[in-house]
Design an enzyme around this catalytic site. Sequence first.
Site, short mmCIF file in Angstrom:
data_model
loop_
_atom_site.label_atom_id
_atom_site.label_comp_id
_atom_site.label_asym_id
_atom_site.label_seq_id
_atom_site.Cartn_x
_atom_site.Cartn_y
_atom_site.Cartn_z
N GLY A 258 8.88 3.53 12.47
CA GLY A 258 8.45 4.21 11.26
C GLY A 258 6.98 4.60 11.37
O GLY A 258 6.62 5.75 11.16
N ALA A 259 6.15 3.64 11.74
CA ALA A 259 4.72 3.90 11.86
C ALA A 259 4.07 2.73 12.57
O ALA A 259 4.70 1.68 12.73
CB ALA A 259 4.08 4.08 10.48
N MET A 260 2.82 2.91 12.99
CA MET A 260 2.14 1.88 13.77
C MET A 260 0.70 1.72 13.30
O MET A 260 -0.02 2.69 13.15
CB MET A 260 2.20 2.25 15.26
N ASN A 262 -2.18 0.79 14.48
CA ASN A 262 -3.32 0.76 15.41
C ASN A 262 -4.64 0.78 14.64
O ASN A 262 -4.81 1.55 13.71
CB ASN A 262 -3.30 1.99 16.32
N GLU A 295 1.16 -0.16 6.61
CA GLU A 295 0.31 -0.03 7.81
C GLU A 295 -1.15 -0.28 7.45
O GLU A 295 -1.89 -0.90 8.21
CB GLU A 295 0.49 1.33 8.48
N GLU A 317 4.36 -9.47 10.24
CA GLU A 317 5.32 -8.56 9.60
C GLU A 317 5.88 -9.11 8.29
O GLU A 317 5.98 -8.38 7.31
CB GLU A 317 6.43 -8.19 10.58
ZN LIG Z 1 4.44 -3.85 10.16
#
Ligand SMILES: [Zn+2]
Length: 853
Positions: A258-260, A262, A295, A317
Amino acid sequence: MRDTTPQPIHLADYQPPPFLVENVALTFRLAPTATRVISEIRFRPNPDATPGHDLRLDGEGLKLISAHLNGAEITARPDQSGLTIPAQDLPEGTFDWQAEVEISPDGNTALEGLYMSRGMYCTQCEAEGFRKITFYPDRPDVMAPFRVRIESDLPVLLSNGNPASLGQGWAEWHDPHPKPAYLFALVAGDLVAASDQFTTMEGRDVALNIWVRKGDEDKTAYAMDALKRSMVWDEQVYGRAYDLDVFNIVAVDDFNMGAMENKGLNIFNSRYVLASPQTATDSDYASIERIIAHEYFHNWTGNRITCRDWFQLSLKEGLTVYRDQQFMGDMRSHSVKRIEDVLTLRARQFREDDGPLAHPVRPESYVEINNFYTATVYEKGAELIRMLQLLVGQDRYKAALDLYFARHDGQACTIEDWIAVFEEAAGRDLSQFKRWYGQAGTPRVDVSEDWQDGSYTLTLRQHTPDTPGQPLKEPLVIPVAMGLLGADGAEMVPTTVLELDSPEQSFTFPDLPARPVASLLRGFSAPVVLNHSLSPEDRALMLAHDTDPFNRFEAGRALARDILHAMVLEGATPGPDYLNALRTMVSDEALDPAFRALALHIPGQDDLASSLYAAGHVPDPDAIQAARTTALRLIAEALRPQLQDVANAMQTPGPYSPDARDAGRRALKVQAVSLLARADEGAKAAELFARADNMTEQLGAWGALLAIGIGQEEGAQFYRQWAQDRLVVDKWFSAQVMYAAPKAAAGLVQQLTQHPDFEWKNPNRFRSVIGALGANPAGFHATDGAGYKLVADWLIRLDGVNPQSAARLSTLFETWRRYDEARQALIRGELERIMSQDNLSRDMGEMVGRMLG
Ligand SMILES: [Zn+2]
């Protein structure tokens, strides 16, 4: 067959890294097929490790050009997974490692490491992608500040941290915050930014940018708004401020996840950034809001405090999902959000927990860590934190989190560290609670009740089913929030939290005026299956009166489930009680439209298969599908006037707003129109489709037509209108598959794979065609096995280019042992066929191996 069997990695084998990294400097000379990466890394021996170790660096698919130690060239011979410098060749104390490697981003179809997406360079390093960029101790407990120089003719060159300097054809970035390599990111492309600004509570001015392709700038406003609200919320609720001068988000079309998160440079699947009223549904907007927040929240829970090793994944998470759930509840409706979260938990995590892929929130071993980015680690992990908060109370939860941030900032931590701050802040022993992290399986709580002389006694028994590798389960601490209702619906005992910590426990409530109805597990206070037999009358009472919105919803759901079970098993038809209760509920204007929309949904095919299986039956996908179709038609006929009224009443005057209020009204309208289609041959749905000015109504109306076997013309029109919009074309594909008649579903998917827009290497597109079959269980499980074969064929093909995505989609098969022998034999055949492929990936080998058992 595979020539080497990959070995599992065990939590028990953890050893601290023998060398730590003081700092890293990376230079990227970007070229599609021959990018040069020059790394300069200062190592020092880890005082917490035994001395005398070799230096082992991870590295995969790297062409080593040269290597130096303290400036002197050395000969290093990489093997398949990295390279080793023997201890005797290492200088004493601190030393500098330098390496130049060549990689091919253009040839990287696995989308891990540095790859290209339609002319743009981007990275995905979690969990172990950095080793495909350069040689490095690629593990989360090695944290270091990074300096990055990017050389390329592309106009936009981004990396983590703050911009350091910039020139023609190059840019330099400096990230002062020590981070593990999995948080490294780089982007280079011809992009444009939608920009804004935020001042933190500490007075830091932060430049906010959302980078997209030219032409998509007008679809970033909602993501930017969600980002700013997330930043304010994290300051107000958790006291966490942002810590760099810039925050960049980039939208990428080809992305496995889905997304990261960083550091300072979040990379998003474009479907979770881009939105306009015409192209995105309300649920897309909600996903964007949630994932942007998620995020962003990782900046503290994940980045500043990271995981010691990948077994601790839920540390970041589970906590961050819990935080995004709290945020969404605050932004929207707590009760509706809770219902949606529980529906997702049951659909994904309970399904996982009840099958061959069951594993604890903190797994004990893995072959490929990418296979453990699961509903258990994420969603069940969040439930554990919700329970902790319930057990220790709001104030002590806050104190525990403050302690966690103060004590562990800049560290790589474990679940033990996390539990310890709660034990200290709350002054209680949580060793029994900690079993939740180690024990797989969804606990069952069986209820029995006794009523005598004005005294009500509730007896709760817990047991957790066997799961692979874990036959013996110990009792857990299960918080059971409950209240007691009188026959008039008034509350006799308001919500209290019982702690069930033994195999069996009784709780007595004396001096009651009449036999109460127990409303148990309010707010879904623990991720368990509650076995509480209630009469239809008691359920109807709760549906009408329970003060707990979740249990009110749950009562209606249980009624519907019981009726559908009887329809499947005995050919029964829904009785008037259920239909009357539904009729009252749908017209009750005191109820939030979003709640009414949810309550009008009857349990889905997979939900029914799972509950029938749990009740000792072999679920028949065709019978389930037929029962649902009949039930929906009977509901539509019985509630037709009310549904028409509601569909007409749910207008949203003024310009489109994705907020909870308007979205709830649209959800109820679309749900009413979808049901009505079963009674009016789609007249109202066709009308809504024709005048819809937003994607929620357009797609909802088209889906309603597809679900009754029409809507071909609307589908053609939909495609003509949106052929240029990739994200909408994904919807065009998936809607057709989801609603296809079961016998035709596999054939339709086969036909869609011939469509010129079926770019199968794009993960979103693959999921929207092949993956969508999972949303059509009767189609996927068609008795001729065509669905199984088709999915297996495509998984084999995708495994060759993108193992991570292929392995994730193999979960379509995870419930296979529920079904009849003929279906099991067909699926087993397909799983064995996958297993017998040459060059099967480690990812897929592990998943299919676990499913076969
Ligand atoms: Zn996550």
